[in-house]
Design an enzyme around this catalytic site. Structure first.
Site, mmCIF file in Angstrom:
data_model
loop_
_atom_site.group_PDB
_atom_site.id
_atom_site.type_symbol
_atom_site.label_atom_id
_atom_site.label_comp_id
_atom_site.label_asym_id
_atom_site.label_seq_id
_atom_site.Cartn_x
_atom_site.Cartn_y
_atom_site.Cartn_z
ATOM 1 N N SER A 1 2.773 -1.877 -0.747
ATOM 2 C CA SER A 1 3.123 -1.286 -2.094
ATOM 3 C C SER A 1 3.662 -2.558 -2.693
ATOM 4 C CB SER A 1 4.012 -0.181 -2.030
ATOM 5 O OG SER A 1 3.880 0.429 -3.343
ATOM 6 N N ASP B 1 -1.762 3.957 -2.047
ATOM 7 C CA ASP B 1 -0.555 3.351 -1.696
ATOM 8 C C ASP B 1 -0.469 3.094 0.069
ATOM 9 O OD1 ASP B 1 2.241 2.899 -0.868
ATOM 10 O OD2 ASP B 1 2.562 3.070 -3.006
#
Length: 733
Positions: A67, A213
């Site tokens: 991320s 993610d």
């Protein structure tokens, strides 16, 4: 002499062999891997950690991130210094980058007109007969371009092991729930995939996998850097800790807690895998949430402090100044110069011809890449509102560098529903309500033709069909037939606007045929023909007042510009239009008539304070206007002390100055407080127009930009003791 030379050679050979043997026997330093966790805005703390590692001369041989950690890791792996990464993080407009709509300046002039007709922002799609929606609240268009620009020096490196520091980005396969480690391909695309928070950012497709993610499956990629070859792992955990039970009070907090539970579990598993020789750094980031990007600069020193606290553990990994200089030199082999571009290629899966997009890219072959210009060109393509994303890649073909522009059509298109809602009322007893729905069919041909079917119920019902057809790849020239069948209620008042004298219902059918030229994204010139027929019915009033059937036929010319940055509460820019219409008996009109309509406005902002000035002037230059062609004034910013459209005449004009102050930075519902001063009137004859005849008026109001359109409520006043409370929701058709 010969014997001496032989001896020297033998001695030299023995010394060389001894040196090689010593080097072979000398212990090699352990390889260091750096694992950076995800955590949104908290990820800026990673930069502070990097600063300390460089100051202590600790080499990083492998790096992986998840991320926000994947972005910091990717930029560091590409050769950027911690100071450069810090500057990049601080210079990014994080509020704007997570707001997917293109700047209004980049939107096509036609799409700007949608603001007038359909102010409700939601525009779901219709595909294969089914209602469809985007895969995320944010498509990530602006973030994609920002990452692309930052990673430009290594854009041609497709094996991440060949970066200055071998690199991995961690994402999650939304279909299988498995962690996906990205070690090849396009680095900007990999970083973007790693931080595609489900439901917030649209998923990314790489090699047939739908990726989101990486924090869902592996938020702290310790195992990844170990698999890359790291002997010792430095792990930096900036993930958000779980909230206490009494802190979870609403649906947003519940959603955030569920996400934290997923990431926390796999983070703890990775921490548990750390050995005695590994180092764990956990910055104290209390008060900074994953969404506090405006506080990102505050996280950097907190990351530094956490790394400083681990200085004793880190010191054993430091190398000599000479060795570290060599290490840094190996990392600085990327070329920061902009590459020379020799060709541009379009990859486009929409129904538009590639030439439509190519004509909007203005890069010149044989010149260095100008990323600012390319971003503007791509922004205008994205501003057509037909594409889910528009990105680019650098490619090498036959020894030449080129640009491939990837335009991915909206997955929820190409047909859309558009909505409009308006509600208004005032103390004069006038209230209106309209609800509109349109079906917009785009890409009906390769030039980008569109057909819209629309309808409205309420005070002003109508049905309409509109065909907009560009005539060239650059969409400069167009023609547009429009058919409208509708009904409008119109009130006639006494000359002072105090008494309602009549109420009419006007039913009409109007066909408009026009053609013109768009002026970039900011305006158009249009010529056209209108032919209509209708009926004026008197509902209330003296039976001697005019009513009955009418025929209309006219030709018109219009010039219009729109450079406002916001359609409803602009902070900068200007707009305006001027139209001249000639009604002629030979064209089917009942009488000969010429009319002029003009409107202009300008806005500028200082801090949170916006000032605007504008005006309209309309004139019947030849002939006498019938009921349906008279000009009207009254209502908010059009002599606010009078009820809506309570003044009418052959001429009308008003000049308005307006001020408002923004009181909220929250994009979903900014609100304003302001006021206006106005002067204007209506006249039956041009000789009546004078400064002495102007009516002074003004207002105070509150306003908000809501998901269903603009809202205003306030109090209007005018000379002579006239006043009116009013509210307006949405825009009228």
């Amino acid at each position: 002499m010969f014997f001496a030379a032989i001896c020297l050679l033998l001695v030299g050979g023995l010394n060389t062999a001894a040196t090689a043997r010593d080097d072979a026997q000398k212990p090699q330093r352990p390889k260091v891997g750096l694992a950076l966790s995800g955590g949104g805005a908290r990820g800026a703390a990673h930069v502070g950690v990097l600063k300390v590692l460089e100051e202590m001369r600790i080499p990083v041989d492998f790096i992986a991130g998840t991320s926000m950690g994947s972005i910091v890791a990717g930029l560091y792996a590409s050769g950027m210094t911690p100071d450069q990464i810090e500057h990049a993080i601080e210079s990014i407009d994080w509020v704007n980058i997570f707001y997917d709509d293109p700047p209004r300046a980049d939107r096509s002039y036609r799409r700007k007109r949608d603001d007038d007709r359909y102010p409700i922002k939601a525009k779901p799609g219709i595909k294969d007969g089914e209602l469809t929606f985007p895969t995320g609240l944010v498509q990530g268009q602006k973030l994609d371009l920002e990452l692309r620009k930052l990673a430009l020096p290594v854009a041609n490196v497709h094996n991440f092991d060949q970066l200055p520091i071998p690199y991995r980005a961690v994402a999650s396969n939304i279909g299988t729930g498995q962690s996906v480690v990205l070690g090849k391909g396009d680095i900007a695309h990999a970083m973007r995939a790693s931080m595609a928070v489900p439901g917030v950012f649209a998923a990314t497709n790489i090699d047939g996998q739908t990726l989101v993610d990486g924090g869902i499956t592996n938020n702290l990629p310790v195992d990844v850097v170990r698999d890359m070859g790291a002997d010792i792992v430095i792990a930096v955990d900036i993930s958000t800790p779980l909230m206490k039970p009494d802190e979870v009070r609403n649906v947003i907090q519940i959603t955030g807690q569920l996400t934290s539970i997923l990431t926390r579990k796999n983070t703890e598993e990775q921490i548990a895998s750390l050995g005695k020789s590994d180092v764990l750094i956990v910055p104290e980031l209390q008060g900074i949430s994953s969404s506090d990007f405006d506080k990102a600069d505050q996280a950097i020193p907190l990351g530094r402090s956490a790394a400083e606290a681990k200085r004793d553990e880190l010191a054993r990994l430091a190398i000599s100044k000479t060795a570290y200089r060599t290490h840094l030199a190996d990392r600085m082999k990327t070329d920061p110069q902009s590459p020379v571009i020799w060709f541009v290629r379009i990859e486009n899966n929409s129904g538009l011809a590639d030439e439509v997009l190519r004509d909007r890219i203005h890069l010149r072959e044989g010149e260095p890449l100008d990323t600012a210009k390319l971003d503007r060109d791509i922004g205008k393509i994205y501003g057509m509102e037909l594409f889910e994303s528009v990105d680019y890649q650098l490619v090498e073909e036959d020894g030449r560098t080129g640009i491939v522009v990837n335009a991915r059509a909206r997955s929820w298109g190409p047909d859309y529903l558009q909505f409009a809602f308006s509600l208004s009322g005032d103390t004069g007893g006038e209230s209106t309500f309209n609800l509109g729905l349109a079906y917009l069919k785009t890409e009906i041909n390769s030039l980008g033709g569109e057909v819209r079917f629309s309808g409205q119920i309420g005070a002003d019902p109508l049905i309409a069909v509109d065909w907009y057809q560009p005539l060239d790849y650059d969409s400069r020239y167009f023609f547009e037939p429009v058919l409208v069948i509708g009904e409008e209620r119109m009130n006639m008042y006494s000359p002072d606007g105090a008494e309602k004298l009549a109420q009419y219902d006007i039913n009409s059918v109007l066909l408009e045929l026009s053609a013109g030229r768009e002026l970039g994204n900011f305006g158009e010139v249009r010529l056209g023909y209108r032919r209509g027929r209708g009926n004026v019915d008197l509902n209330i009033g003296n039976p001697t007042l005019p009513e009955g059937e009418f025929d209309s036929g006219s030709v018109f010319g219009r010039f219009a510009v729109d450079r406002l940055d916001n359609a409803y509460f602009p902070s900068k820019g200007y707009n305006g239009n001027i139209e001249y219409e000639m009604f002629r008996e030979g064209l089917g009109n009942d009488t000969n008539l010429d009319q002029l309509r003009t409107e202009v406005a300008y806005f500028d902002t200082f801090g949170k304070n916006t000032f605007g000035v504008g005006g309209t002037f309309n004139a019947t230059l030849d002939g006498t206007a019938q009921v349906q062609n008279r000009f009207r004034l009254g209502g908010f910013l059009r002599l606010s002390g009078y009820d809506v459209n309570s003044l009418s005449g052959q001429y009308s004009g008003v000049v308005t100055g307006v001020y408002y102050r923004r009181f909220a930075e929250f994009r979903l519902l900014p609100w304003y407080v302001g006021g206006s001063v106005e002067a204007g009137n209506v006249w039956e004859d041009s000789d009546d127009i004078s400064l002495d005849s102007l009516i002074a008026s003004g207002s105070v109001f509150v306003g908000a930009e809501t998901p269903v359109g603009p809202f205003h409520a306030g109090y209007g006043f005018a000379e002579g003791g006239r006043n009116a409370w009013f509210f307006l929701f949405g825009r009228h058709f």
